[in-house]
Design an enzyme around this catalytic site. Structure first.
Site, PDB file in Angstrom:
ATOM      1  N   ARG A  32     -11.245  -4.680   1.110  1.00 42.24           N
ATOM      2  CA  ARG A  32     -10.520  -3.437   0.820  1.00 42.24           C
ATOM      3  C   ARG A  32     -10.131  -3.254  -0.647  1.00 42.24           C
ATOM      4  NH1 ARG A  32      -6.396  -1.690   2.700  1.00 42.24           N
ATOM      5  NH2 ARG A  32      -7.159   0.349   3.305  1.00 42.24           N
ATOM      6  N   GLU A  57      -6.765   7.356  19.373  1.00 36.78           N
ATOM      7  CA  GLU A  57      -7.587   6.216  18.952  1.00 36.78           C
ATOM      8  C   GLU A  57      -6.978   5.490  17.756  1.00 36.78           C
ATOM      9  OE1 GLU A  57     -11.333   8.013  17.924  1.00 36.78           O
ATOM     10  OE2 GLU A  57     -11.826   8.536  19.992  1.00 36.78           O
ATOM     11  N   PRO A  58      -5.759   4.979  17.877  1.00 34.53           N
ATOM     12  CA  PRO A  58      -5.150   4.329  16.718  1.00 34.53           C
ATOM     13  C   PRO A  58      -5.765   2.965  16.451  1.00 34.53           C
ATOM     14  CG  PRO A  58      -3.778   4.003  18.642  1.00 34.53           C
ATOM     15  CD  PRO A  58      -4.910   4.898  19.081  1.00 34.53           C
ATOM     16  N   GLY A  59      -5.924   2.639  15.195  1.00 32.69           N
ATOM     17  CA  GLY A  59      -6.418   1.320  14.810  1.00 32.69           C
ATOM     18  C   GLY A  59      -5.416   0.655  13.874  1.00 32.69           C
ATOM     19  N   ARG A  60      -5.456   1.114  12.626  1.00 32.82           N
ATOM     20  CA  ARG A  60      -4.649   0.501  11.567  1.00 32.82           C
ATOM     21  C   ARG A  60      -3.159   0.404  11.908  1.00 32.82           C
ATOM     22  NH1 ARG A  60      -6.297   1.118   6.128  1.00 32.82           N
ATOM     23  NH2 ARG A  60      -7.474   2.934   6.819  1.00 32.82           N
ATOM     24  N   TYR A 116      -9.088  -3.839   9.381  1.00 30.68           N
ATOM     25  CA  TYR A 116     -10.223  -3.755   8.458  1.00 30.68           C
ATOM     26  C   TYR A 116     -10.242  -4.943   7.496  1.00 30.68           C
ATOM     27  CZ  TYR A 116      -9.934   0.858  10.482  1.00 30.68           C
ATOM     28  OH  TYR A 116      -9.841   1.892  11.387  1.00 30.68           O
ATOM     29  N   CYS A 140     -19.270 -14.130  -7.540  1.00 28.27           N
ATOM     30  CA  CYS A 140     -19.805 -13.889  -8.880  1.00 28.27           C
ATOM     31  C   CYS A 140     -19.890 -12.397  -9.203  1.00 28.27           C
ATOM     32  CB  CYS A 140     -21.183 -14.518  -8.962  1.00 28.27           C
ATOM     33  SG  CYS A 140     -22.135 -14.206  -7.471  1.00 28.27           S
ATOM     34  N   GLU A 141     -18.795 -11.700  -9.060  1.00 29.29           N
ATOM     35  CA  GLU A 141     -18.764 -10.275  -9.398  1.00 29.29           C
ATOM     36  C   GLU A 141     -17.397  -9.947  -9.964  1.00 29.29           C
ATOM     37  OE1 GLU A 141     -20.332  -7.306  -7.017  1.00 29.29           O
ATOM     38  OE2 GLU A 141     -21.514  -8.642  -5.740  1.00 29.29           O
ATOM     39  N   GLY A 172      -5.974   7.430  12.799  1.00 29.93           N
ATOM     40  CA  GLY A 172      -5.754   7.850  11.422  1.00 29.93           C
ATOM     41  C   GLY A 172      -4.359   7.709  10.872  1.00 29.93           C
TER      42      GLY A 172
HETATM   43  N1  LLP Z   1     -11.448   6.940  15.608  1.00 31.91           N
HETATM   44  C1  LLP Z   1     -12.528   7.121  14.830  1.00 31.91           C
HETATM   45  C2  LLP Z   1     -13.604   8.003  15.299  1.00 31.91           C
HETATM   46  C3  LLP Z   1     -12.612   6.480  13.586  1.00 31.91           C
HETATM   47  O1  LLP Z   1     -13.680   6.677  12.818  1.00 31.91           O
HETATM   48  C4  LLP Z   1     -11.562   5.643  13.160  1.00 31.91           C
HETATM   49  C5  LLP Z   1     -11.624   4.961  11.865  1.00 31.91           C
HETATM   50  C6  LLP Z   1     -10.452   5.469  14.020  1.00 31.91           C
HETATM   51  C7  LLP Z   1     -10.430   6.144  15.231  1.00 31.91           C
HETATM   52  C8  LLP Z   1      -9.297   4.593  13.674  1.00 31.91           C
HETATM   53  O2  LLP Z   1      -8.644   5.027  12.549  1.00 31.91           O
HETATM   54  P1  LLP Z   1      -7.275   4.342  12.072  1.00 31.91           P
HETATM   55  O3  LLP Z   1      -6.228   4.625  13.128  1.00 31.91           O
HETATM   56  O4  LLP Z   1      -7.510   2.887  11.924  1.00 31.91           O
HETATM   57  O5  LLP Z   1      -6.991   4.992  10.785  1.00 31.91           O
HETATM   58  N2  LLP Z   1     -12.341   0.567   6.448  1.00 31.91           N
HETATM   59  C9  LLP Z   1     -11.355   1.561   6.061  1.00 31.91           C
HETATM   60  C10 LLP Z   1     -10.958   2.433   7.235  1.00 31.91           C
HETATM   61  C11 LLP Z   1     -12.115   3.128   7.887  1.00 31.91           C
HETATM   62  C12 LLP Z   1     -11.711   3.944   9.089  1.00 31.91           C
HETATM   63  C13 LLP Z   1     -12.892   4.338   9.884  1.00 31.91           C
HETATM   64  N3  LLP Z   1     -12.615   5.068  11.077  1.00 31.91           N
HETATM   65  C14 LLP Z   1     -10.167   0.859   5.446  1.00 31.91           C
HETATM   66  O6  LLP Z   1     -10.206  -0.359   5.313  1.00 31.91           O
HETATM   67  O7  LLP Z   1      -9.218   1.524   5.030  1.00 31.91           O
END
Ligand code: LLP
Length: 417
Positions: A312, A273-276, A371, A342-343, A239
């Protein structure tokens, strides 16, 4: 800090001119910097030095096998939300005991797959799911390690579509019900309670919501101890936000420091659980200007990437900086950057002050590593893009662009037609 920089007015990814890649692979494409990916993962992991933790990269942010493999080689675990992500994770070489599985809608086949694989834990999101996992584990003569995902009801102050820890959200189980859940879990023969999990949302730019969530969780852990339920793993989800425009998210050390401090004296193993924050600013989308078009009220720059390639902006009204791949001396203009779909929702930027690019010029849509490709689709039968990874002065195609054959793969016309 990342490795997309101008040299003599030309955008480079590490030591490779972006223009050169466009000439060789065509446009549009996603482009990732190996050095940036690596540095972001290591900086995140090292921010927790001195604490027992497992950083599980959140696959959903970017599931390309090469990127997963890179994080695996750097010691990452993996956070998955589907059988498909599990499959990818195993292909990339992740050890099952470094994989955690979240998600509100796990299917039977996915549960069985994860049980047979022997993952570290299931983050359980409902009491019905708990019962089902117990039943499936029983049939397979296994014990399922679980955490319950709690919903601490804190406001992460982010876009409503990506906030997940409010009681109105579908995620997790509220604290009181979670206690009941833990009691049930303890009594189930094929369940092994090992953890507690919480993920409150995404693109969070303050530390406080994380700390508020931890406060409730600590109370819960103590209440569970009174019930003789010992928690070994605390998964605090992902997050942490990044800078797309003018956001100023906390420094990694401030984020990690606040978390570690708030958990002082609790003998837990932390899971993150970092993603972004790892991949977001390590990737860009490169697109070519097809046309300039003067509308009655607005100027449009029509490019060859659309909402199907990067959802996004259309989906969340998200801001992505857009830079020219070759800078010009001209005064910037104000325009909408739009795709070929076409939107009217098909835009990458609206009313944006942007470089005065011409037909055939290249644009870089920044901060597209998270994402981006993973949310792309074949809408309008557009081919999914190539993905490229640069390392030093070389680039590697880590996903080939689809071709028309790929588009109809698996489709068939029944004999009566
Ligand atoms: N753990 C869980 C259970 C999650 O649902 C998520 C993201 C993460 C970890 C990773 O979160 P992050 O570190 O990336 O914030 N598509 C959207 C973001 C959706 C996030 C969904 N869950 C966007 O493009 O902003």
């Amino acid at each position: 800090m990342h490795h997309f920089n101008y040299r003599d007015n030309e955008l480079y990814c590490e030591d490779v001119p972006v223009k050169k890649i466009a000439e060789e692979v065509g446009t549009p494409f996603y482009l990732y910097s190996h050095a940036t990916l690596k540095r972001h993962f290591m900086a995140f992991n090292e921010a927790f030095d001195g604490t027992r933790r497992l950083v599980c990269f959140s696959a959903k942010a970017n599931t390309n096998l090469a990127i997963l493999k890179l994080f695996e080689s750097l010691g990452s675990g993996l956070d998955i939300v589907s059988g498909g992500e599990l499959y990818r994770g195993l292909k990339a070489g992740f050890q099952p005991n470094r994989i955690v599985y979240s998600g509100v809608g796990k299917r039977i086949d996915e549960i069985d797959y994860a049980l047979n694989t022997g993952i570290l834990m299931f983050n359980v999101e409902s009491l019905e799911e708990l019962e089902l996992i117990n039943k499936r584990a029983g049939l397979l003569k296994l014990k399922a390690p679980i955490a319950i995902r709690v919903n601490p009801d804190v406001d992460p102050k982010t876009h409503p579509y990506i906030s997940t820890g409010l009681k109105k959200n579908k995620f997790g189980i509220d604290i009181e019900t979670a206690i009941e859940g833990y009691k049930v879990a303890k009594s189930l023969k094929n369940i092994n309670v090992i953890g507690i999990d919480c993920h409150i949302g995404s693109q969070i730019t303050e530390v406080q919501p994380f700390i508020d969530a931890l406060k409730s969780i600590k109370v819960l852990i103590n209440r569970l101890r009174d019930l003789k339920i010992e928690i070994k793993y605390l998964d605090i989800g992902g997050g942490l936000g990044i800078t797309y425009n003018d956001e100023s998210p906390p420094e990694l050390n401030d984020y990690a420091g606040a978390i570690v401090k708030s958990l002082e004296g609790m003998p837990l193993q932390l899971i993150l659980e970092p993603g972004r924050v790892i991949v977001g600013n390590a990737g860009i989308l490169v697109t070519r200007v097809l046309y300039r078009k003067q509308g009655k009220d607005k100027e449009f720059i029509v490019v060859d990437a659309g909402m199907n390639d990067l959802a996004r902006p259309s989906l969340y009204n998200a801001f992505h900086a857009i830079k020219p791949v070759v800078k010009s001396e001209d005064e910037p203009i104000k325009a909408d950057v739009v795709g070929p779909i076409c939107e009217s929702g098909d835009f990458l930027a609206a009313d944006r002050r942007i470089s005065n690019v011409k037909k055939d010029d290249l644009l870089a849509v920044m901060s597209a590593g998270a994402y981006g490709f993973v949310m792309s689709s074949n809408y309008c039968s557009r081919l999914k893009l190539a993905e490229i990874m640069v390392r030093d002065d070389k680039f590697h195609v880590i996903r080939a662009r689809q071709d028309y054959e790929d588009l109809i793969k698996g489709e068939s016309i029944p004999p009566f037609l």
